[in-house]
Motif scaffolding. Structure first.
Motif, PDB file in Angstrom:
ATOM      1  N   ASN A  58     -31.057  52.561  23.717  1.00 37.08           N
ATOM      2  CA  ASN A  58     -32.390  51.971  23.618  1.00 37.08           C
ATOM      3  C   ASN A  58     -32.336  50.451  23.541  1.00 37.08           C
ATOM      4  OD1 ASN A  58     -34.038  54.395  23.588  1.00 37.08           O
ATOM      5  ND2 ASN A  58     -33.103  54.832  21.615  1.00 37.08           N
ATOM      6  N   HIS A  59     -31.321  49.934  22.877  1.00 40.11           N
ATOM      7  CA  HIS A  59     -31.158  48.481  22.823  1.00 40.11           C
ATOM      8  C   HIS A  59     -30.896  47.928  24.218  1.00 40.11           C
ATOM      9  CE1 HIS A  59     -28.988  44.644  22.173  1.00 40.11           C
ATOM     10  NE2 HIS A  59     -29.791  44.530  21.125  1.00 40.11           N
ATOM     11  N   THR A  60     -30.017  48.582  24.966  1.00 43.45           N
ATOM     12  CA  THR A  60     -29.742  48.133  26.329  1.00 43.45           C
ATOM     13  C   THR A  60     -30.992  48.260  27.197  1.00 43.45           C
ATOM     14  OG1 THR A  60     -27.392  48.720  26.204  1.00 43.45           O
ATOM     15  CG2 THR A  60     -28.357  48.555  28.410  1.00 43.45           C
ATOM     16  N   GLY A  61     -31.778  49.305  26.970  1.00 40.06           N
ATOM     17  CA  GLY A  61     -33.035  49.450  27.696  1.00 40.06           C
ATOM     18  C   GLY A  61     -33.958  48.268  27.457  1.00 40.06           C
ATOM     19  N   GLU A  62     -33.963  47.751  26.235  1.00 33.08           N
ATOM     20  CA  GLU A  62     -34.804  46.592  25.928  1.00 33.08           C
ATOM     21  C   GLU A  62     -34.231  45.320  26.534  1.00 33.08           C
ATOM     22  OE1 GLU A  62     -37.735  46.986  24.764  1.00 33.08           O
ATOM     23  OE2 GLU A  62     -37.307  49.127  24.579  1.00 33.08           O
ATOM     24  N   VAL A  63     -32.903  45.240  26.621  1.00 36.81           N
ATOM     25  CA  VAL A  63     -32.278  44.113  27.324  1.00 36.81           C
ATOM     26  C   VAL A  63     -32.696  44.129  28.794  1.00 36.81           C
ATOM     27  CG1 VAL A  63     -30.064  43.199  28.158  1.00 36.81           C
ATOM     28  CG2 VAL A  63     -30.304  43.890  25.766  1.00 36.81           C
ATOM     29  N   CYS A  64     -32.692  45.316  29.389  1.00 37.27           N
ATOM     30  CA  CYS A  64     -33.123  45.464  30.780  1.00 37.27           C
ATOM     31  C   CYS A  64     -34.592  45.085  30.936  1.00 37.27           C
ATOM     32  CB  CYS A  64     -32.904  46.900  31.257  1.00 37.27           C
ATOM     33  SG  CYS A  64     -31.178  47.382  31.437  1.00 37.27           S
ATOM     34  N   ALA A  65     -35.407  45.491  29.972  1.00 37.56           N
ATOM     35  CA  ALA A  65     -36.838  45.161  30.021  1.00 37.56           C
ATOM     36  C   ALA A  65     -37.042  43.656  29.984  1.00 37.56           C
ATOM     37  CB  ALA A  65     -37.566  45.835  28.866  1.00 37.56           C
ATOM     38  N   GLN A  66     -36.271  42.974  29.132  1.00 34.27           N
ATOM     39  CA  GLN A  66     -36.372  41.519  29.067  1.00 34.27           C
ATOM     40  C   GLN A  66     -36.010  40.899  30.413  1.00 34.27           C
ATOM     41  OE1 GLN A  66     -37.226  39.292  26.462  1.00 34.27           O
ATOM     42  NE2 GLN A  66     -38.042  41.133  25.516  1.00 34.27           N
ATOM     43  N   GLY A  67     -34.925  41.369  31.014  1.00 35.51           N
ATOM     44  CA  GLY A  67     -34.521  40.847  32.313  1.00 35.51           C
ATOM     45  C   GLY A  67     -35.573  41.092  33.373  1.00 35.51           C
ATOM     46  N   LEU A  68     -36.125  42.298  33.373  1.00 34.56           N
ATOM     47  CA  LEU A  68     -37.147  42.665  34.361  1.00 34.56           C
ATOM     48  C   LEU A  68     -38.383  41.781  34.220  1.00 34.56           C
ATOM     49  CD1 LEU A  68     -38.138  44.720  36.516  1.00 34.56           C
ATOM     50  CD2 LEU A  68     -39.038  46.081  34.615  1.00 34.56           C
ATOM     51  N   TYR A  69     -38.904  41.677  33.016  1.00 37.07           N
ATOM     52  CA  TYR A  69     -40.126  40.897  32.799  1.00 37.07           C
ATOM     53  C   TYR A  69     -39.902  39.410  33.066  1.00 37.07           C
ATOM     54  CZ  TYR A  69     -42.558  44.880  30.705  1.00 37.07           C
ATOM     55  OH  TYR A  69     -43.183  46.090  30.506  1.00 37.07           O
ATOM     56  N   GLN A  70     -38.760  38.903  32.635  1.00 38.04           N
ATOM     57  CA  GLN A  70     -38.492  37.485  32.824  1.00 38.04           C
ATOM     58  C   GLN A  70     -38.307  37.148  34.302  1.00 38.04           C
ATOM     59  OE1 GLN A  70     -35.165  36.980  30.164  1.00 38.04           O
ATOM     60  NE2 GLN A  70     -36.439  37.470  28.379  1.00 38.04           N
ATOM     61  N   GLY A  71     -37.653  38.035  35.045  1.00 38.24           N
ATOM     62  CA  GLY A  71     -37.504  37.826  36.477  1.00 38.24           C
ATOM     63  C   GLY A  71     -38.844  37.868  37.191  1.00 38.24           C
ATOM     64  N   GLN A  72     -39.689  38.805  36.792  1.00 35.36           N
ATOM     65  CA  GLN A  72     -41.017  38.929  37.399  1.00 35.36           C
ATOM     66  C   GLN A  72     -41.885  37.713  37.073  1.00 35.36           C
ATOM     67  OE1 GLN A  72     -41.698  42.784  35.611  1.00 35.36           O
ATOM     68  NE2 GLN A  72     -41.903  43.730  37.608  1.00 35.36           N
ATOM     69  N   ALA A  73     -41.801  37.228  35.842  1.00 37.82           N
ATOM     70  CA  ALA A  73     -42.597  36.067  35.444  1.00 37.82           C
ATOM     71  C   ALA A  73     -42.202  34.833  36.249  1.00 37.82           C
ATOM     72  CB  ALA A  73     -42.424  35.800  33.948  1.00 37.82           C
ATOM     73  N   LEU A  74     -40.932  34.745  36.642  1.00 38.07           N
ATOM     74  CA  LEU A  74     -40.457  33.588  37.399  1.00 38.07           C
ATOM     75  C   LEU A  74     -41.072  33.536  38.785  1.00 38.07           C
ATOM     76  CD1 LEU A  74     -38.433  31.171  37.416  1.00 38.07           C
ATOM     77  CD2 LEU A  74     -36.809  32.722  38.525  1.00 38.07           C
ATOM     78  N   THR A  75     -41.248  34.699  39.427  1.00 40.69           N
ATOM     79  CA  THR A  75     -41.695  34.720  40.822  1.00 40.69           C
ATOM     80  C   THR A  75     -43.125  35.227  41.009  1.00 40.69           C
ATOM     81  OG1 THR A  75     -40.703  36.927  41.099  1.00 40.69           O
ATOM     82  CG2 THR A  75     -39.340  35.023  41.674  1.00 40.69           C
ATOM     83  N   ALA A  76     -43.807  35.579  39.917  1.00 37.70           N
ATOM     84  CA  ALA A  76     -45.176  36.098  40.039  1.00 37.70           C
ATOM     85  C   ALA A  76     -46.083  35.072  40.702  1.00 37.70           C
ATOM     86  CB  ALA A  76     -45.724  36.468  38.667  1.00 37.70           C
TER      87      ALA A  76
END
Length: 213
Positions: A58-76
């Motif tokens: 679950n911790h790694t899942g949240e790390v992945c979520a951070q990466g996903l959201y941060q990447g999306q915020a960069l190019t949105a």
């Protein structure tokens, strides 16, 4: 001016990455749901290790979520979408801190593979955001749906006496389901079944490796 704004966003993303991957950097804005719940001192060694394995996933899942959201915020494309991604990432940081704290209580550690999964998730998020905001939001909804399924299975698999981990996962499940609903309501694409099946396969590969590593 446009270049300055872009540079500021990149610097902000690098700071977010460091906070995500540094074990003690993430700070929760909300109280830990396990606060006040009696610690599970009666867990056997096997139960403790199993609970730690689930919380590591679950911790790694949240790390992945951070990466996903941060990447999306960069190019949105749209400011509203970017702000939505940043807000979701802030809520996910609560989950990151809660899981990290529980791992420490269980005398364990986060996955050594977190930098790899963060990088992959960031790339996927940035790509989805570059394609379109509708794709980006759709990917959030599909990802959160996968996360909810994992959380539900973990709530079933957790040792019955581990009420502290259970309290954390229940709150996470509520938050993740809300994120999925919000993404679809904001215009996210409802991905076809084959895409979701592929995401399930990738998710299973992540859970099997991070349970122990």
């Amino acid at each position: 001016m446009r270049q300055l704004i872009w540079s500021d966003r990149v610097i902000s993303q690098l700071d977010a990455a460091l906070r995500t991957l540094s074990p003690s950097a993430a700070q929760a804005a909300r109280p830990n749901p396990s606060k006040g719940v009696q610690d599970s001192n009666d867990l056997s060694e096997a139960e403790r290790k199993h609970a730690a394995g689930l919380m590591r996933i679950n911790h790694t899942g949240e790390v992945c979520a951070q990466g996903l959201y941060q990447g999306q915020a960069l190019t949105a494309k749209l400011t509203e979408t970017r702000e939505s991604m940043n807000h979701a990432a802030q809520e996910e940081e609560d989950h990151l801190a809660w899981c990290r704290d529980r791992l420490s209580e269980l005398q364990s550690r986060p996955s050594l593979l977190n930098p790899v999964f963060y990088s992959l998730s960031y790339g996927i998020g940035a790509t989805a955001g570059a394609i379109s905001d509708r794709w980006s939001l759709g990917f959030v909804a599909a990802t959160e749906d996968q996360v909810c399924k994992h959380l539900e299975s973990h709530l079933t698999s957790l040792p019955e006496s581990d009420q502290r981990s259970r309290a954390i996962l229940k709150q996470m499940l509520t938050d993740e389901a809300q994120h999925a609903e919000q993404a679809l309501a904001a215009g996210g694409l409802d991905f076809p079944k084959p895409v979701k099946q592929l995401m399930t396969l990738v998710s299973k590969a992540m859970t099997k490796t991070t349970y122990r590593i």
